[in-house]
Design an enzyme around this catalytic site. Sequence first.
Site, PDB file in Angstrom:
ATOM      1  N   GLY A 264      15.802  14.084 -11.822  1.00  0.00           N
ATOM      2  CA  GLY A 264      14.397  14.504 -11.753  1.00  0.00           C
ATOM      3  C   GLY A 264      14.116  15.638 -12.715  1.00  0.00           C
ATOM      4  NE  ARG A 265      16.999  20.535 -10.357  1.00  0.00           N
ATOM      5  CZ  ARG A 265      17.945  20.933  -9.524  1.00  0.00           C
ATOM      6  NH1 ARG A 265      19.206  20.922  -9.910  1.00  0.00           N
ATOM      7  NH2 ARG A 265      17.643  21.349  -8.308  1.00  0.00           N
TER       8      ARG A 265
ATOM      9  CE1 TYR B 135       7.163  20.437 -11.753  1.00  0.00           C
ATOM     10  CE2 TYR B 135       5.521  20.023 -10.070  1.00  0.00           C
ATOM     11  CZ  TYR B 135       5.957  19.899 -11.369  1.00  0.00           C
ATOM     12  OH  TYR B 135       5.189  19.231 -12.272  1.00  0.00           O
ATOM     13  CD  GLU B 136      11.568  17.045  -9.730  1.00  0.00           C
ATOM     14  OE1 GLU B 136      12.634  16.705 -10.242  1.00  0.00           O
ATOM     15  OE2 GLU B 136      10.583  16.285  -9.602  1.00  0.00           O
ATOM     16  N   GLY B 137      13.595  22.777  -8.535  1.00  0.00           N
ATOM     17  CA  GLY B 137      14.575  23.829  -8.797  1.00  0.00           C
ATOM     18  C   GLY B 137      13.996  24.873  -9.732  1.00  0.00           C
TER      19      GLY B 137
END
Length: 379
Positions: A242-243, A362-364
């Site tokens: 996803g990143r 987001y997503e870390g």
Amino acid sequence: MDFQLTEEHLMIQKAARDFAKNELLPGVIERDEKMIYPAEQVKKMAELGFLGMMTDPKYGGGGMDTISYVIAMEEISKVEAGISVVMSVNNSLVCWGLETFGTEEQKQKYLIPLATGEITGAFCLSEPEAGSDATSQRTTAIDKGDHYIVNGTKNWITNGNSASVYLVIAQTNTELGHRGINALIVEKDTEGVTVGAKENKMGIRASDTHSIMFQDVVVPKENRIGEDGFGFKFAMKTLAGGRIGIAAQALGIASGAYELAVAYSKERKAFGTEIANHQAIQFKLADMATEIEASRMLCFKAAWLKDQNKDYNMASAIAKVFASETAMRTTTEAVQVHGGYGYVKEYHVERLMRDAKITQIYEGTSEVQRIVISRSVLR
Ligand code: CAA
């Protein structure tokens, strides 16, 4: 090494660029201002095959490589990051997660409509008290033999209201810590699922971000993804891919702002000449071009590693942290190049600056990416 895009990559780039220019640009300011979810545009994106780009064609996807996905994400994010996040979550968190770890029955039932874009999905990991510290899940999935009972609240869920299917991360066995976490497929219209109010966000305002409440929700065991206790690893592995999508989104936000700054600098005059002739502006454009190019290479490298089935955990974190920080710097400077015009909505750069911020969160967060990178460095 080959830095040349293929014919197919160039075709995808053109299709995404045309879609962004013709279908997204005309209403982007209004959707941002009024927080209008781009339902019609998401439907068109599905028709173009952008919602399941990498999924195997036998499950309704485009069977494309991750490089193609990065290219399309960049082009669409240049214009509307509020829709590219829908694309990113559906492609890399939901479709990829299901295709890689789901059962054949789950793929037939859920992946096919998700990859064709007939429906969209959401990834429910974050909670009011579990963001970066993702192992501290409060949402529970109690094992009742042939089903789970899910209780808890998930926060900041992209596609929260528009999605038909949620991938929910929940704790089954607290004694086992993160090894007692499961990932479950939950249909939105299941009894006990409630969608909370839409978040009024700084950026990506067209996307629908909601909290989701689960109260005594019955989820059949066949909806668990992977073995019992695989949920946390499912989330981590899925987020690693996803990143790459979010890095490409950040790249697009940066390159969109850069292109606007270059064009504006050739038109606007000050002190008797176009501002592009002033070194103060030239150096800003040079820094933007340099960082954007580096971001693009990092995105392609992470995507390439993923396509080669090599370890991309560190590469995706590097791409995300660098591209998102580039997006923040570039959009801020693009506003500066535009001066007073940059501060008003018609010139688009202020929106891109607001949109850029979320890519560092987001997503870390950027801090989480640095944890991932430093652990790889020191392993
Ligand atoms: N692949 C496979 N397994 C992994 C992994 C990976 N990439 N990363 C960690 N793991 C495993 C570890 O090996 C470990 O398992 P074992 O104990 O069996 O070996 C387990 O997961 C726990 O790992 P850590 O000990 O490293 O866990 P930690 O508590 O130190 O946390 C972290 C690590 C990197 C900070 C992690 O919690 C994290 O990534 N947090 C951020 C969460 C996040 O990205 N949230 C985003 C929300 S989703 C979203 O934003 C979507 C949207 O809507 C746009």
